[in-house]
Design a protein around this motif. Sequence first.
Motif, mmCIF file in Angstrom:
data_model
loop_
_atom_site.group_PDB
_atom_site.id
_atom_site.type_symbol
_atom_site.label_atom_id
_atom_site.label_comp_id
_atom_site.label_asym_id
_atom_site.label_seq_id
_atom_site.Cartn_x
_atom_site.Cartn_y
_atom_site.Cartn_z
ATOM 1 N N ASP A 192 13.366 7.558 14.771
ATOM 2 C CA ASP A 192 12.715 8.543 15.636
ATOM 3 C C ASP A 192 11.759 9.468 14.874
ATOM 4 O O ASP A 192 11.275 10.449 15.438
ATOM 5 N N THR A 193 11.478 9.169 13.622
ATOM 6 C CA THR A 193 10.513 9.978 12.859
ATOM 7 C C THR A 193 9.128 9.847 13.486
ATOM 8 O O THR A 193 8.740 8.755 13.922
ATOM 9 N N HIS A 194 8.388 10.930 13.541
ATOM 10 C CA HIS A 194 7.089 10.935 14.201
ATOM 11 C C HIS A 194 6.162 9.886 13.577
ATOM 12 O O HIS A 194 6.040 9.797 12.356
ATOM 13 N N PRO A 195 5.504 9.069 14.411
ATOM 14 C CA PRO A 195 4.635 8.003 13.876
ATOM 15 C C PRO A 195 3.532 8.516 12.948
ATOM 16 O O PRO A 195 3.172 7.835 11.987
ATOM 17 N N ALA A 196 2.998 9.692 13.237
ATOM 18 C CA ALA A 196 1.940 10.226 12.368
ATOM 19 C C ALA A 196 2.479 10.511 10.968
ATOM 20 O O ALA A 196 1.770 10.321 9.971
ATOM 21 N N LEU A 197 3.724 10.963 10.873
ATOM 22 C CA LEU A 197 4.331 11.190 9.559
ATOM 23 C C LEU A 197 4.504 9.871 8.811
ATOM 24 O O LEU A 197 4.254 9.793 7.599
ATOM 25 N N LEU A 198 4.917 8.834 9.529
ATOM 26 C CA LEU A 198 5.074 7.524 8.891
ATOM 27 C C LEU A 198 3.729 7.041 8.345
ATOM 28 O O LEU A 198 3.653 6.506 7.234
ATOM 29 N N THR A 199 2.669 7.247 9.124
ATOM 30 C CA THR A 199 1.339 6.848 8.673
ATOM 31 C C THR A 199 0.926 7.614 7.420
ATOM 32 O O THR A 199 0.404 7.037 6.458
ATOM 33 N N LEU A 200 1.166 8.922 7.417
ATOM 34 C CA LEU A 200 0.800 9.741 6.267
ATOM 35 C C LEU A 200 1.551 9.314 5.012
ATOM 36 O O LEU A 200 0.960 9.190 3.928
ATOM 37 N N PHE A 201 2.854 9.098 5.128
ATOM 38 C CA PHE A 201 3.641 8.693 3.964
ATOM 39 C C PHE A 201 3.195 7.322 3.470
ATOM 40 O O PHE A 201 3.081 7.091 2.252
ATOM 41 N N ALA A 202 2.931 6.386 4.397
ATOM 42 C CA ALA A 202 2.518 5.046 3.987
ATOM 43 C C ALA A 202 1.145 5.077 3.316
ATOM 44 O O ALA A 202 0.920 4.388 2.309
ATOM 45 N N GLN A 203 0.214 5.867 3.846
ATOM 46 C CA GLN A 203 -1.107 5.953 3.232
ATOM 47 C C GLN A 203 -1.050 6.588 1.849
ATOM 48 O O GLN A 203 -1.745 6.150 0.926
ATOM 49 N N ASN A 204 -0.217 7.607 1.708
ATOM 50 C CA ASN A 204 -0.088 8.236 0.390
ATOM 51 C C ASN A 204 0.682 7.359 -0.580
ATOM 52 O O ASN A 204 0.501 7.473 -1.796
ATOM 53 N N ALA A 205 1.550 6.476 -0.057
ATOM 54 C CA ALA A 205 2.246 5.533 -0.929
ATOM 55 C C ALA A 205 1.253 4.615 -1.634
ATOM 56 O O ALA A 205 1.452 4.232 -2.793
ATOM 57 N N LEU A 206 0.159 4.261 -0.947
ATOM 58 C CA LEU A 206 -0.875 3.433 -1.582
ATOM 59 C C LEU A 206 -1.483 4.131 -2.782
ATOM 60 O O LEU A 206 -1.755 3.506 -3.818
ATOM 61 N N ARG A 207 -1.700 5.439 -2.668
ATOM 62 C CA ARG A 207 -2.308 6.182 -3.773
ATOM 63 C C ARG A 207 -1.298 6.454 -4.890
ATOM 64 O O ARG A 207 -1.654 6.442 -6.071
ATOM 65 N N ILE A 208 -0.049 6.727 -4.515
ATOM 66 C CA ILE A 208 0.954 7.111 -5.511
ATOM 67 C C ILE A 208 1.507 5.906 -6.262
ATOM 68 O O ILE A 208 1.736 5.955 -7.477
ATOM 69 N N HIS A 209 1.714 4.779 -5.536
ATOM 70 C CA HIS A 209 2.376 3.625 -6.152
ATOM 71 C C HIS A 209 1.456 2.417 -6.319
ATOM 72 O O HIS A 209 1.912 1.364 -6.757
ATOM 73 N N GLY A 210 0.182 2.561 -5.958
ATOM 74 C CA GLY A 210 -0.696 1.395 -5.970
ATOM 75 C C GLY A 210 -1.306 1.048 -7.311
ATOM 76 O O GLY A 210 -1.873 -0.031 -7.469
ATOM 77 N N SER A 211 -1.185 1.930 -8.281
ATOM 78 C CA SER A 211 -1.797 1.644 -9.590
ATOM 79 C C SER A 211 -0.900 0.727 -10.414
ATOM 80 O O SER A 211 0.272 0.509 -10.097
ATOM 81 N N ALA A 212 -1.466 0.187 -11.486
ATOM 82 C CA ALA A 212 -0.705 -0.700 -12.367
ATOM 83 C C ALA A 212 0.347 0.091 -13.133
ATOM 84 O O ALA A 212 0.160 1.263 -13.456
ATOM 85 N N GLY A 213 1.465 -0.547 -13.401
ATOM 86 C CA GLY A 213 2.546 0.093 -14.146
ATOM 87 C C GLY A 213 3.095 -0.834 -15.208
ATOM 88 O O GLY A 213 2.522 -1.895 -15.493
ATOM 89 N N TRP A 214 4.204 -0.446 -15.769
ATOM 90 C CA TRP A 214 4.798 -1.253 -16.828
ATOM 91 C C TRP A 214 5.237 -2.623 -16.317
ATOM 92 O O TRP A 214 5.253 -3.589 -17.070
ATOM 93 N N PHE A 215 5.601 -2.704 -15.056
ATOM 94 C CA PHE A 215 6.173 -3.941 -14.534
ATOM 95 C C PHE A 215 5.372 -4.536 -13.383
ATOM 96 O O PHE A 215 5.831 -5.461 -12.724
ATOM 97 N N ASN A 216 4.226 -3.996 -13.088
ATOM 98 C CA ASN A 216 3.451 -4.523 -11.966
ATOM 99 C C ASN A 216 1.966 -4.318 -12.205
ATOM 100 O O ASN A 216 1.556 -3.437 -12.975
ATOM 101 N N ARG A 217 1.173 -5.165 -11.550
ATOM 102 C CA ARG A 217 -0.279 -5.015 -11.584
ATOM 103 C C ARG A 217 -0.711 -4.097 -10.441
ATOM 104 O O ARG A 217 0.069 -3.797 -9.538
#
Length: 459
Positions: free
Chosen positions: A276-301
Amino acid sequence: MSHSVRNLLLSIRDLLVSAGPLAFLGVALVIGAYWWLKPTPPKSVILATGPGQSAYEEFGKRYQDALAAEGIKVTLTHSEGSAANLQLLRDGKVDLAFVQGGTAELRPEDRDDLISLGSLFVEPIWLFYRADSAKHLTRRDRLDGLHQLRGMKVNVGSPGSGLPRLMEKLLDANHIGTDELTLTQEHQTPATVAFLNGELDAIVFASAPESLMVQMLLQTPGIQLMSFAQNEAYSRRFPFLTPVTLPRGVVDLARNIPSRDIRLVASTTSLLAREDTHPALLTLFAQNALRIHGSAGWFNRAREFPSTLHAELPIAKEADRAINEPTPVMQRYLPFWIANLIERMWLILGILIAFMLPLSRIVPPLYQFRVRSRVFRWYGKLREIEDEFELGESDSAQLLEQLDRIESQVEKISVPLSYADELYALRNHIQMVRRKLNRAPGTVQGTASPTDTKAAAPT
């Protein structure tokens, strides 16, 4: 007030009265749709992270800063770890939480109550051991299997982290009984202090490499990281585990830390939310996940995470769209809250327009009827005078007085120019009836109308 201004105001009033009910209905439907859809997200949200100084806490702070730019306050709730986070979600005490795969048992009802925003990063199992303890117990400087932990005192994480349950599975797969080593379940910070002081032989973390504890232990002299030589076999036995490799020198190229490639097993951590979490919040978290976790790391490209593959719970459609589809055009050029409002309301507004267009066709006839009724209602009075005259029920002088009063009222009528011909037609018809009454026997000839009297009056 000039006559032209008065006519304009009357026209506007007629238009408002004619279109008013339809406009009121449209506004009421839009307000109802807004209340039903709730397109604007709440201004605060609660995110369960993990223990202090953990990678979960670090990522939680990044989400906190990112959503603060959109005017949304993210309150971070510390916990023991994944298992505790999952329970907080079930109890409705938080809106979102980081949960590591394989560390908590999912219930059948979780698929109805919880959704996933995708996997964000891998969390290797970091098994650090003291080189002197390994040499003393196994006569080897390096360990490459859990079976070599026999006789050691090992901290396997705090109870709420879910790590003890995961380690129990891995030890059982290696046929190691609980009586063959000493297991403790201390919190991360005191366990690390005890480990560095020599009170523990080994310590286990399940954390992203951003964890401060992991970073510190990787560079501490006398502390070694165990290589899971059978990491491929672990991934076959346990579907929630993935084989990964910590490349040589990735921690510190100049100091060559680590001095060799180290094989590890890792689980993926997902961001879960209540259904029941507001859909706009889900969109915001998912979009920011791309910026926060989308870069290359020790175990992923780069761009490997976030990912909607291999999810243990249903993926929220907002997350699937944000992660796997291009950013909507409006969100590229408009503030999020405006773009979100338009995107969530456009379908309803389209339906309302399709519904209101046929109804809007009655506005012109209503307007026309309202304006013309100011003229046509006097024809009824005029007909009554004419009927009474023909039936001989009233004296002609009395009928002329009534006609004078009607003409006096008609002089005050204002209509738009497009309807002026009907007003002048009414005036002509009044004069026609007057001439008919003046021709009657016994009527004083030459009785002037109010209009004629005004015209003849001296100036």
